[in-house]
Design a protein around this motif. Structure first.
Motif, PDB file in Angstrom:
ATOM      1  N   ARG A 195       0.830  -1.213   0.000  1.00  8.96           N
ATOM      2  CA  ARG A 195       0.000   0.000   0.000  1.00  8.96           C
ATOM      3  C   ARG A 195       0.864   1.264   0.000  1.00  8.96           C
ATOM      4  NH1 ARG A 195      -5.409   1.332   2.192  1.00  8.96           N
ATOM      5  NH2 ARG A 195      -5.563   3.530   1.698  1.00  8.96           N
ATOM      6  N   ASP A 232       1.099   3.850  -2.977  1.00  4.13           N
ATOM      7  CA  ASP A 232       0.775   5.263  -2.712  1.00  4.13           C
ATOM      8  C   ASP A 232       1.839   6.172  -3.315  1.00  4.13           C
ATOM      9  OD1 ASP A 232      -1.645   5.031  -1.402  1.00  4.13           O
ATOM     10  OD2 ASP A 232      -0.783   5.131   0.615  1.00  4.13           O
ATOM     11  N   HIS A 280      -0.137   7.904  -6.108  1.00  4.44           N
ATOM     12  CA  HIS A 280      -0.615   9.108  -5.403  1.00  4.44           C
ATOM     13  C   HIS A 280      -2.141   9.223  -5.414  1.00  4.44           C
ATOM     14  CE1 HIS A 280       3.516  10.439  -5.115  1.00  4.44           C
ATOM     15  NE2 HIS A 280       3.639  10.262  -6.404  1.00  4.44           N
ATOM     16  N   PRO A 285      -5.092   7.232  -3.371  1.00  7.17           N
ATOM     17  CA  PRO A 285      -5.343   6.208  -2.356  1.00  7.17           C
ATOM     18  C   PRO A 285      -6.279   5.077  -2.775  1.00  7.17           C
ATOM     19  CG  PRO A 285      -5.361   8.367  -1.347  1.00  7.17           C
ATOM     20  CD  PRO A 285      -5.293   8.586  -2.832  1.00  7.17           C
ATOM     21  N   SER A 299      -4.323   2.623  -4.889  1.00  5.87           N
ATOM     22  CA  SER A 299      -3.375   1.916  -4.022  1.00  5.87           C
ATOM     23  C   SER A 299      -4.086   0.866  -3.174  1.00  5.87           C
ATOM     24  CB  SER A 299      -2.654   2.897  -3.111  1.00  5.87           C
ATOM     25  OG  SER A 299      -1.976   3.862  -3.851  1.00  5.87           O
ATOM     26  N   ALA A 300      -5.212   1.233  -2.587  1.00 10.83           N
ATOM     27  CA  ALA A 300      -5.969   0.298  -1.744  1.00 10.83           C
ATOM     28  C   ALA A 300      -6.482  -0.879  -2.562  1.00 10.83           C
ATOM     29  CB  ALA A 300      -7.130   1.023  -1.070  1.00 10.83           C
ATOM     30  N   THR A 352     -11.340   4.018   3.214  1.00  5.55           N
ATOM     31  CA  THR A 352     -10.277   4.826   2.612  1.00  5.55           C
ATOM     32  C   THR A 352     -10.871   6.045   1.927  1.00  5.55           C
ATOM     33  OG1 THR A 352      -8.782   2.954   2.318  1.00  5.55           O
ATOM     34  CG2 THR A 352      -8.441   4.849   0.863  1.00  5.55           C
ATOM     35  N   TYR A 353     -11.916   5.836   1.168  1.00  5.25           N
ATOM     36  CA  TYR A 353     -12.544   6.948   0.462  1.00  5.25           C
ATOM     37  C   TYR A 353     -13.062   8.003   1.443  1.00  5.25           C
ATOM     38  CZ  TYR A 353     -15.832   9.634  -2.323  1.00  5.25           C
ATOM     39  OH  TYR A 353     -16.511  10.666  -2.919  1.00  5.25           O
ATOM     40  N   ILE A 402      -9.775   9.147   4.040  1.00  6.19           N
ATOM     41  CA  ILE A 402      -8.496   9.604   3.487  1.00  6.19           C
ATOM     42  C   ILE A 402      -8.692  10.489   2.256  1.00  6.19           C
ATOM     43  CG2 ILE A 402      -6.306   8.853   2.459  1.00  6.19           C
ATOM     44  CD1 ILE A 402      -6.486   6.342   4.227  1.00  6.19           C
ATOM     45  N   GLU A 403      -9.664  10.157   1.427  1.00  2.12           N
ATOM     46  CA  GLU A 403      -9.834  10.952   0.209  1.00  2.12           C
ATOM     47  C   GLU A 403     -10.869  12.061   0.345  1.00  2.12           C
ATOM     48  OE1 GLU A 403     -10.319   9.374  -3.663  1.00  2.12           O
ATOM     49  OE2 GLU A 403      -8.485   8.227  -3.538  1.00  2.12           O
ATOM     50  N   ASN A 452      -3.492   9.055   6.932  1.00  8.06           N
ATOM     51  CA  ASN A 452      -3.446   7.906   6.038  1.00  8.06           C
ATOM     52  C   ASN A 452      -2.944   6.667   6.782  1.00  8.06           C
ATOM     53  OD1 ASN A 452      -3.427   6.294   3.779  1.00  8.06           O
ATOM     54  ND2 ASN A 452      -1.798   7.386   2.740  1.00  8.06           N
ATOM     55  N   ILE A 474      -4.989   3.199   7.753  1.00  8.19           N
ATOM     56  CA  ILE A 474      -4.519   1.918   7.207  1.00  8.19           C
ATOM     57  C   ILE A 474      -4.371   0.904   8.339  1.00  8.19           C
ATOM     58  CG2 ILE A 474      -2.555   0.735   6.136  1.00  8.19           C
ATOM     59  CD1 ILE A 474      -2.138   3.266   4.429  1.00  8.19           C
TER      60      ILE A 474
END
Length: 165
Positions: free
Chosen positions: A32, A36, A40, A42, A45-46, A96-97, A100-101, A140, A144
């Motif tokens: 991951r 990343d 760049h 997420p 990457s996830a 994650t969304y 993190i995003e 982040n 994780i």
């Protein structure tokens, strides 16, 4: 603890699962972070990390953890294992969304990550600067880790009571 106690402990399915789960988590975590740095993004990457980690996890669970599981066919084990892991992966991608995003500023504020002195130790160590050297980067990493601890527990239950029963 005598030698027979150590042997019993090592032969314990939960200990084997924990050992391989930790290695799987390290595998996921490293893939991951590497992805990343490459993408760049997420979500990408996830997603890619989940795919390679699911393949790795099936192999080690089948070969080293649930060794007594002979009741179900390999096809059943593969399908149920992948279904369970995909459900957990979708949870990973969703969290994650959200954390993190999309709403990272809310998460950073909630966890008070913007209050740390990122120009001091340990944040200013060159290797760690890229990983935890800003509120966004630390957010982040925290998420994780939270996702992976949850995934280990959920995946064990799915594997034990559904895939390799």
């Amino acid at each position: 603890m005598n030698n027979s106690g150590i042997v019993l402990l090592v032969r314990s399915e939960k200990i084997r699962y924990l050992f391989w789960g930790i290695l799987t988590t390290v595998f996921y975590f490293l893939s991951r972070i590497c992805l990343d740095f490459i993408f760049h993004i997420p979500i990408i990457s996830a997603t890619l990390s989940e795919i390679v980690t699911i393949l790795f996890a099936f192999f080690v669970n089948k070969k080293y953890v649930f060794t007594k599981s002979k009741k179900n066919s390999l096809t059943y084990q593969l399908v149920t294992f992948f279904t369970g892991r995909i459900i957990v992966a979708l949870i990973d991608i969703f969290v994650t969304y959200v954390t993190i995003e999309k709403y990272f500023s809310f998460s950073i504020s909630l966890l008070r990550l913007d209050e740390f002195a990122y120009n001091s130790f340990p944040f200013n160590i060159p290797f760690l600067r890229d990983i935890i050297g800003s509120p966004y980067a630390l957010n982040n990493i925290i998420w994780i880790v939270v996702i992976q601890i949850s995934a280990i527990i959920i995946n064990y239950l799915i594997s034990k009571y559904w895939s390799f029963k």
